[in-house]
Design an enzyme around this catalytic site. Structure first.
Site, PDB file in Angstrom:
ATOM      1  N   ILE A   1     -26.244  -9.387  26.846  1.00 19.04           N
ATOM      2  CA  ILE A   1     -26.948 -10.296  25.953  1.00 19.04           C
ATOM      3  C   ILE A   1     -26.042 -11.500  25.701  1.00 19.04           C
ATOM      4  O   ILE A   1     -24.895 -11.346  25.265  1.00 19.04           O
ATOM      5  CB  ILE A   1     -27.301  -9.626  24.615  1.00 19.04           C
ATOM      6  CG1 ILE A   1     -28.182  -8.391  24.851  1.00 19.04           C
ATOM      7  CG2 ILE A   1     -27.998 -10.624  23.694  1.00 19.04           C
ATOM      8  CD1 ILE A   1     -29.518  -8.675  25.507  1.00 19.04           C
ATOM      9  N   LYS A   2     -26.567 -12.698  25.976  1.00 22.48           N
ATOM     10  CA  LYS A   2     -25.767 -13.910  25.789  1.00 22.48           C
ATOM     11  C   LYS A   2     -25.907 -14.417  24.356  1.00 22.48           C
ATOM     12  O   LYS A   2     -27.017 -14.629  23.863  1.00 22.48           O
ATOM     13  CB  LYS A   2     -26.221 -15.010  26.757  1.00 22.48           C
ATOM     14  CG  LYS A   2     -25.642 -14.899  28.147  1.00 22.48           C
ATOM     15  CD  LYS A   2     -26.143 -16.010  29.043  1.00 22.48           C
ATOM     16  CE  LYS A   2     -25.152 -17.132  29.161  1.00 22.48           C
ATOM     17  NZ  LYS A   2     -25.552 -18.099  30.209  1.00 22.48           N
ATOM     18  N   ILE A   3     -24.772 -14.599  23.713  1.00 22.31           N
ATOM     19  CA  ILE A   3     -24.717 -15.117  22.349  1.00 22.31           C
ATOM     20  C   ILE A   3     -23.785 -16.324  22.339  1.00 22.31           C
ATOM     21  O   ILE A   3     -22.661 -16.234  22.821  1.00 22.31           O
ATOM     22  CB  ILE A   3     -24.198 -14.047  21.368  1.00 22.31           C
ATOM     23  CG1 ILE A   3     -25.167 -12.851  21.319  1.00 22.31           C
ATOM     24  CG2 ILE A   3     -24.000 -14.638  19.976  1.00 22.31           C
ATOM     25  CD1 ILE A   3     -24.684 -11.712  20.442  1.00 22.31           C
TER      26      ILE A   3
ATOM     27  N   THR B   1     -28.052 -16.211  33.437  1.00 27.55           N
ATOM     28  CA  THR B   1     -29.232 -17.048  33.233  1.00 27.55           C
ATOM     29  C   THR B   1     -29.057 -17.837  31.942  1.00 27.55           C
ATOM     30  O   THR B   1     -28.174 -17.544  31.131  1.00 27.55           O
ATOM     31  CB  THR B   1     -30.516 -16.205  33.108  1.00 27.55           C
ATOM     32  OG1 THR B   1     -30.482 -15.481  31.865  1.00 27.55           O
ATOM     33  CG2 THR B   1     -30.661 -15.226  34.260  1.00 27.55           C
TER      34      THR B   1
END
Length: 366
Positions: free
Chosen positions: A140-142, A46
């Protein structure tokens, strides 16, 4: 139900098929489950743009927004709650996949894009989102900004799985792999376990062609170079991946239970209608990779996609393509900087749009 043959063959070749989209309607109607059952989908990504489209385009969120509104929560808390709810439900749906094939069955949730240049805030937000969703098959997107790199190391060191996003250049990709390994090493040094920690590095493809094609046209360069740099750049990224994840440094971590950080091909929807609509799948087939696809692109490959040259046999040609692009006068360093800046800005703009939408809904449904 039977899996689509073309996508099943892609999976058998070592490419994990992930869907680059999520909405509450997809979950509630059974659409996401059907993609798992019939299209070999084993993960979901997402981003703020995806959530902005999902929330503004559906009334499925009204009850939750109303409940948040009567509690007078802040817009920021409402956004976290709404997006975390969808991601948590998707994680639960994909948990059977995660149980049988660790590393897949993952759903990605991005830190607020406005934090992209703030290391400490990114690390803190990553930890909060991990706690909020509370599912082991979360990513977790970083973003892979300069400030994001130390945040990746810290987040991995705390045992939080990470999807590193917005990678465009080989130099930055190598820095991302180093950040991942450093995080694993730090966790080991602190006495932590590496069990369950996973990571992917999202290397963007089609946006590279869009920017380079524009510059090639402006330079009046050989038209045969157009539409080739995105794939070539990604193929060379896989070569770098093979190098790093066969090193002695990696082997030492692998012996302690570490999982490799898989390359993930992102931005795989073709933006130029003159190009094959499956080119960013067909030409990027390699073991241990992920390809996250818009549903339209996924179904195009399911209908008529065919495997291209295996990535590992394309290194020399890929290097020649990138050299020819540079020789034509394209400043590749500038290309990658522009793409990173634009990528962050697009997600910030989408987040702002999402914030405004949720704010107006909160006010309306009080």
């Amino acid at each position: 139900m039977a899996q689509n043959e073309r996508l099943a063959e892609l999976s058998a070749a070592g490419v994990a098929v992930w869907l680059d989209d999520l909405s509450r309607d997809r979950i509630r109607t059974g659409n996401l489950q059907s993609l798992v059952d019939e299209y070999s989908v084993v993960g979901v990504t997402t981003n703020p743009t995806i959530f902005a489209a999902a929330i503004s385009g559906s009334d499925s969120y009204d009850d939750q927004v109303h409940a948040l509104a009567v509690r007078s929560v802040s817009v920021e808390e409402a956004l976290r709650t709404i997006t975390a709810s969808d991601v948590r439900d998707a994680c639960d749906l994909l948990r059977p996949v995660a149980d049988r094939q660790p590393g897949d069955g993952r759903v990605s949730l991005e830190v607020a894009p406005g934090l992209a240049h703030d290391t400490d805030a990114t690390s803190a937000e990553a930890a909060h989102l991990w706690w909020l969703v509370d599912r082991p098959n979360l990513f977790i997107k970083i973003p892979a900004t300069e400030a994001g790199l130390p945040a990746i190391t810290e987040t991995i060191a705390h045992g939080i799985s990470v999807n590193v996003t917005l990678i465009f250049s080989l130099d930055r990709y190598r820095a991302v792999m180093d950040a991942y390994l450093s995080g694993l090493e730090k966790r080991v040094a602190n006495g932590g376990s590496l069990e369950g920690i996973a990571s992917v590095a999202s290397f963007f493809v089609s946006r590279v062609d869009t920017e380079i094609d524009k510059r090639l046209d402006k330079l009046g360069a050989d038209a045969s170079l157009k539409g080739r740099a995105g794939v070539a750049n990604a193929q060379l990224a896989y070569q770098a991946y093979e190098e790093v994840f066969s090193s002695n440094r990696w082997r030492a971590l692998e012996a302690k239970g570490a999982a490799p950080q898989r390359p993930l091909w992102a931005s795989t929807g073709v933006k130029n209608p003159e190009y094959s609509d499956t080119m960013y799948i067909s030409e990027l087939i390699a073991p241990g990779t992920v390809n996250t696809m818009p549903e339209k692109t996924m179904k195009a490959y399911a209908d008529h996609g065919e495997p291209g040259t295996p990535v590992q046999k394309a290194y020399d040609e890929a290097a020649a393509v990138m050299k020819s692009v540079a020789d034509a006068g394209v400043d590749l360093d500038d290309v990658f900087k522009v793409l990173e800046d634009e990528g962050v800005k697009k997600f910030v703009d989408s987040w702002d749009e999402l914030t405004d939408s949720v704010k107006s809904e909160l006010e309306k449904l009080k």
